[in-house]
Each structure stands twice: as structure tokens, then as C-alpha cells.
Design an enzyme around this catalytic site. Sequence first.
Site, PDB file in Angstrom:
ATOM      1  N   TYR A   1      -9.515  16.465   2.747  1.00 46.65           N
ATOM      2  CA  TYR A   1      -9.804  15.890   1.708  1.00 46.65           C
ATOM      3  C   TYR A   1     -11.675  16.219   1.737  1.00 46.65           C
ATOM      4  CZ  TYR A   1      -6.685  12.127  -0.105  1.00 46.65           C
ATOM      5  OH  TYR A   1      -5.500  11.969   0.283  1.00 46.65           O
TER       6      TYR A   1
ATOM      7  N   GLN B   1      -4.204  18.254   6.434  1.00 40.14           N
ATOM      8  CA  GLN B   1      -4.784  18.029   5.212  1.00 40.14           C
ATOM      9  C   GLN B   1      -6.815  17.441   4.855  1.00 40.14           C
ATOM     10  OE1 GLN B   1      -5.092  13.911   3.757  1.00 40.14           O
ATOM     11  NE2 GLN B   1      -5.911  15.148   2.167  1.00 40.14           N
TER      12      GLN B   1
ATOM     13  N   THR C   1      -6.107  18.561  -0.733  1.00 40.60           N
ATOM     14  CA  THR C   1      -5.663  17.827  -1.740  1.00 40.60           C
ATOM     15  C   THR C   1      -7.072  18.050  -2.081  1.00 40.60           C
ATOM     16  OG1 THR C   1      -4.379  16.389  -0.608  1.00 40.60           O
ATOM     17  CG2 THR C   1      -4.931  15.487  -2.073  1.00 40.60           C
TER      18      THR C   1
ATOM     19  N   HIS D   1       0.808  13.041  -6.352  1.00 36.55           N
ATOM     20  CA  HIS D   1       0.383  11.963  -5.447  1.00 36.55           C
ATOM     21  C   HIS D   1       0.705  11.216  -5.616  1.00 36.55           C
ATOM     22  CE1 HIS D   1      -3.184  11.957  -2.753  1.00 36.55           C
ATOM     23  NE2 HIS D   1      -3.233  10.958  -2.432  1.00 36.55           N
TER      24      HIS D   1
ATOM     25  N   TYR E   1       0.877  -1.083  -0.220  1.00 39.38           N
ATOM     26  CA  TYR E   1       0.198  -0.135   0.775  1.00 39.38           C
ATOM     27  C   TYR E   1       0.814   1.328  -0.077  1.00 39.38           C
ATOM     28  CZ  TYR E   1      -3.234   3.782   1.557  1.00 39.38           C
ATOM     29  OH  TYR E   1      -3.809   5.253   1.692  1.00 39.38           O
TER      30      TYR E   1
ATOM     31  N   ARG F   1      -0.016   8.126  -7.964  1.00 38.34           N
ATOM     32  CA  ARG F   1      -1.073   7.204  -6.674  1.00 38.34           C
ATOM     33  C   ARG F   1      -2.398   7.129  -7.875  1.00 38.34           C
ATOM     34  NH1 ARG F   1       1.137   4.422  -2.100  1.00 38.34           N
ATOM     35  NH2 ARG F   1      -0.912   4.349  -1.230  1.00 38.34           N
TER      36      ARG F   1
ATOM     37  N   ARG G   1      -4.770   0.954  -7.695  1.00 35.94           N
ATOM     38  CA  ARG G   1      -3.634   0.429  -7.110  1.00 35.94           C
ATOM     39  C   ARG G   1      -3.734  -1.068  -7.308  1.00 35.94           C
ATOM     40  NH1 ARG G   1      -3.719   4.312  -2.579  1.00 35.94           N
ATOM     41  NH2 ARG G   1      -4.459   6.632  -4.542  1.00 35.94           N
TER      42      ARG G   1
HETATM   43  C1  FNR Z   1      -0.021   8.926   0.252  1.00 40.37           C
HETATM   44  N1  FNR Z   1      -0.630   9.942  -0.548  1.00 40.37           N
HETATM   45  C2  FNR Z   1      -1.763  11.427   0.398  1.00 40.37           C
HETATM   46  N2  FNR Z   1      -2.280  13.084  -0.105  1.00 40.37           N
HETATM   47  C3  FNR Z   1      -2.883  13.428   0.196  1.00 40.37           C
HETATM   48  O1  FNR Z   1      -3.437  14.145   0.538  1.00 40.37           O
HETATM   49  N3  FNR Z   1      -3.796  12.639   1.734  1.00 40.37           N
HETATM   50  C4  FNR Z   1      -3.549  11.299   2.178  1.00 40.37           C
HETATM   51  O2  FNR Z   1      -3.642  10.898   3.276  1.00 40.37           O
HETATM   52  C5  FNR Z   1      -2.462  10.454   1.053  1.00 40.37           C
HETATM   53  N4  FNR Z   1      -1.891   9.507   1.539  1.00 40.37           N
HETATM   54  C6  FNR Z   1      -1.289   8.360   1.154  1.00 40.37           C
HETATM   55  C7  FNR Z   1      -1.060   7.213   1.733  1.00 40.37           C
HETATM   56  C8  FNR Z   1       0.344   6.494   0.975  1.00 40.37           C
HETATM   57  C9  FNR Z   1       0.567   5.636   1.662  1.00 40.37           C
HETATM   58  C10 FNR Z   1       1.424   7.720   0.697  1.00 40.37           C
HETATM   59  C11 FNR Z   1       2.826   6.485  -0.316  1.00 40.37           C
HETATM   60  C12 FNR Z   1       0.720   8.930  -0.083  1.00 40.37           C
HETATM   61  C13 FNR Z   1       0.414  11.797  -0.753  1.00 40.37           C
HETATM   62  C14 FNR Z   1       1.340  11.911  -0.442  1.00 40.37           C
HETATM   63  O3  FNR Z   1       1.082  13.215   0.261  1.00 40.37           O
HETATM   64  C15 FNR Z   1       2.413  12.851  -1.233  1.00 40.37           C
HETATM   65  O4  FNR Z   1       2.036  13.180  -2.045  1.00 40.37           O
HETATM   66  C16 FNR Z   1       3.173  11.721  -1.876  1.00 40.37           C
HETATM   67  O5  FNR Z   1       4.114  10.233  -0.845  1.00 40.37           O
HETATM   68  C17 FNR Z   1       4.522  12.386  -2.871  1.00 40.37           C
HETATM   69  O6  FNR Z   1       5.393  11.163  -3.143  1.00 40.37           O
HETATM   70  P1  FNR Z   1       6.791  10.864  -2.703  1.00 40.37           P
HETATM   71  O7  FNR Z   1       6.922  11.106  -1.966  1.00 40.37           O
HETATM   72  O8  FNR Z   1       5.905   9.385  -1.725  1.00 40.37           O
HETATM   73  O9  FNR Z   1       7.617   9.678  -3.811  1.00 40.37           O
END
Ligand code: FNR
Length: 384
Positions: free
Chosen positions: A128, A126, A154, A277, A24, A280, A163
Site C-alpha cells: 500500500y 503486497q 494494491t 478488494h 472483519y 470491501r 465496513r
Molecule cells: C483483504 N484484502 C486485502 N487486499 C490487499 O491488497 N491488502 C490487504 O491488506 C487486504 N486485506 C484484506 C483483509 C481481509 C480480511 C480480506 C477478506 C481481504 C483483499 C484480498 O486481497 C482479496 O482481494 C479479496 O479477499 C478477494 O476476495 P475473496 O476471495 O475474499 O472473496
Amino acid sequence: MKPASMSDYRERARRRLPPMFFEYIDGGSYAEETLRRNVRDLEAIALRQRVMRDMSKVDLSTTLFGQTLSMPLALAPVGMAGMYAARGEVQAARAAAGAGVPFCLSTVGVCSIEEVAAAGTPPWFQLYMLKDRGYMRDLITRAKDAGCPVLVFTVDLPIPGARYRDVRSGFTGLSGLPAAINTLWQGATHPAWSWDLFTQGRPHTLGSVQAAVQGGGRVNDFLAWIARNFDRSVTWKDLDFVREIWDGPIVIKGVLDPDDARDAVRAGAQGLVVSNHGGRQLDGVSSSIAALPRIADAVGGDLEILMDGGIRSGLDVLKALSLGARACLVGRPWAWALGAGGEAMVSRMLGVMRSELTTAMILTGCTTAARANADMLDVAAPQN
Ligand code: FNR
């Protein structure tokens, strides 16, 4: 072996966490092209080595929204981090506070806003946007009352990207997890993880999730729950709704396009995060680092620009600063570190980032992180 670089934290997390949690954290959407691009495009940028300049003093600090950061880095919002270690968000928030950088709590965190705030420093929060605006009003009010200094809104998740790793691993969401984990481990106790670590908490945002954990069974599939409850009708006008409740700085997270960046300025945002993101959401979009200069050109003087996606070292941080970011966020690096060994590992990871950034600044002749610019890059070398 002590973890040194980010890949070591990743490997340690892979060994310690139940596979579905590791997947995840680690995974991206669809074929994971953008996930790879985020890292690859940063790797392709060449720094410019400079010598024989007095580098006895370098200043990593910066300011953001009236806060002083000891270095230009923050922990990105990561959903359900409270499952990677006991009271995970609290542990990470403590590590961030100890390092003098902000921690941003996700809407879908496990620990409550109040619990994280009570542990020390109120986190950035943050948001949503869920369809239930009454719930939104309460949530934003709670963040305000808890003293959160910054709201990160976000906007790149009106619908979750698929995913496939989660499908394969059986990551079905909260109420499904205990059964899935039992099946996975065939009744054996995982050495580093216990379901109790999760259930002792009070998931703050998802009253329904709490009900599910307690047996109410309303959330059987996390992604399906998101698809049902997140509001796809959101537009810039909804920022007015947020503003009615929240009078502090608002940062729009998930901008990749200069036109959207201009809209964020017009809508009155104080900052934005150039982000896909972490690869993702919409697979196939450009890396964040490739989008950054275009956005910095469009709105650089109008609001604070942050960037995330693929930052895996302090050297990467300097590259992003050189291309127009005021600071970077990291997501997976801290989630891996938390899974690898809780607060101590997150602290250690932040120390590694700091020392890497210091070295990169000294070797590029950059004395002040807040003034990093394109001079730190070797433009003769192939760039993005
Ligand atoms: C996220 N990201 C994310 N962003 C957000 O705004 N709310 C969230 O709940 C989440 N949840 C989340 C879970 C996991 C497991 C990951 C890996 C990422 C995105 C996160 O804030 C961020 O944008 C990215 O993780 C940046 O990329 P890197 O540093 O993981 O490469």
C-alpha cells in the site's frame, strides 16, 4: 464434522474466532452488494460437461513471473492475518509453500517480511502506498532484500470503504482491541484465542502499530489510521518511484476497468489483479468475474491477468481461467481456514481446491489448466 467445502471453513472460523475478527474477515463495505455479486455471478456461470475423452492425465500447473505453480491459485494479501492464529501469516505461508502456490503478505500483516521469508519461501509482497515515501523506500527495500519474487501494488484503497460490520462489532483497531475483547467476553477467556498470540509478534509495517500495542497508543482506530496515512494522491507516475527501488515483477491489484488495465500496461506493469478488494471498497461496482472478460480482451496479450473475488471452489477457479485469468487469488477462504485451525486447515483447504479443480477439469475435458478457455463454458446457458 470435518470441513469439506469453503462454507464449512467459514462456519468453523465463525465458531472459533472472537466475533469482531470473524466479522472483519467475512464482511464487505456498505450494503455488501458487490460482496454478494462476486459470489453470485460466479455461481451463475455454467460449465460445459464433456464426456468420453481420455482424461487420465490432467495438468494443473502453470507458470507466473518465472515461477511454477502446482495449480493456478495464490493466497491473496489479507491484513492482520496474524491475529486469526498464532503467527498466522507464517502458518499460511507454510501451507502455501507445501501446496506449491504463492503466499502474498499484506503491508498490514502482523508477521514481518523477514519472519515469513525465514519460515521457508519468501512471500510475494503486497504494497500500500503510504504518504511517508522514506518509509515506503525502506519497506520495498526490505521486501527485495528478503528475496520476495513479486511485488503486488494494491491501488484500490486510497481511502477505506466503510465496513459497517466492523463499526457494529467494535473493531476499533489494534490498541483498542484488548479492551474491546475483554468487554466482549466479559473477562472470560475465549477458548481459541489469546491476546498473546498477537502481541508476541513484531508487526513489520506499522512501527506505529507496534507502539500502540506496547502502550504508545498511536493507533486507536485502524481505519482512521489508514485514512490518515495512505496516500490519495497516487498516480501511475508513482510506479516510477517503485521501479527505482524494485526491479522485479510488479502486479497492479484492484483493476476493474479496461482503460485502467491499458494504463497499467503503459506504466510497465507485468501483471494485474482484476479485483474489487473482495467487495470491501466501492460497493455497487461490478463483480470481478463480470469485469474479467472485458479486461482480458483489452490487455490479454500484454501482461499476466490474475483475478480475485468470490472464488469459493476449484470449479470457480476453472470458470475464471476460462474467461481469461492466468490464475486466481483467494482471500476469505484462507483467512477462514486459518481461523478454523491454522496451517493444517489452510493446507487442507488448498487440497480441497486442488481436488475440486481436478474434477472440474476432467468433467469439462480440460487437460491443461494453462490452456483453459471459453470452450469449458456452456455458452447456451445464461452467463453474466
Ligand atoms: C483483504 N484484502 C486485502 N487486499 C490487499 O491488497 N491488502 C490487504 O491488506 C487486504 N486485506 C484484506 C483483509 C481481509 C480480511 C480480506 C477478506 C481481504 C483483499 C484480498 O486481497 C482479496 O482481494 C479479496 O479477499 C478477494 O476476495 P475473496 O476471495 O475474499 O472473496
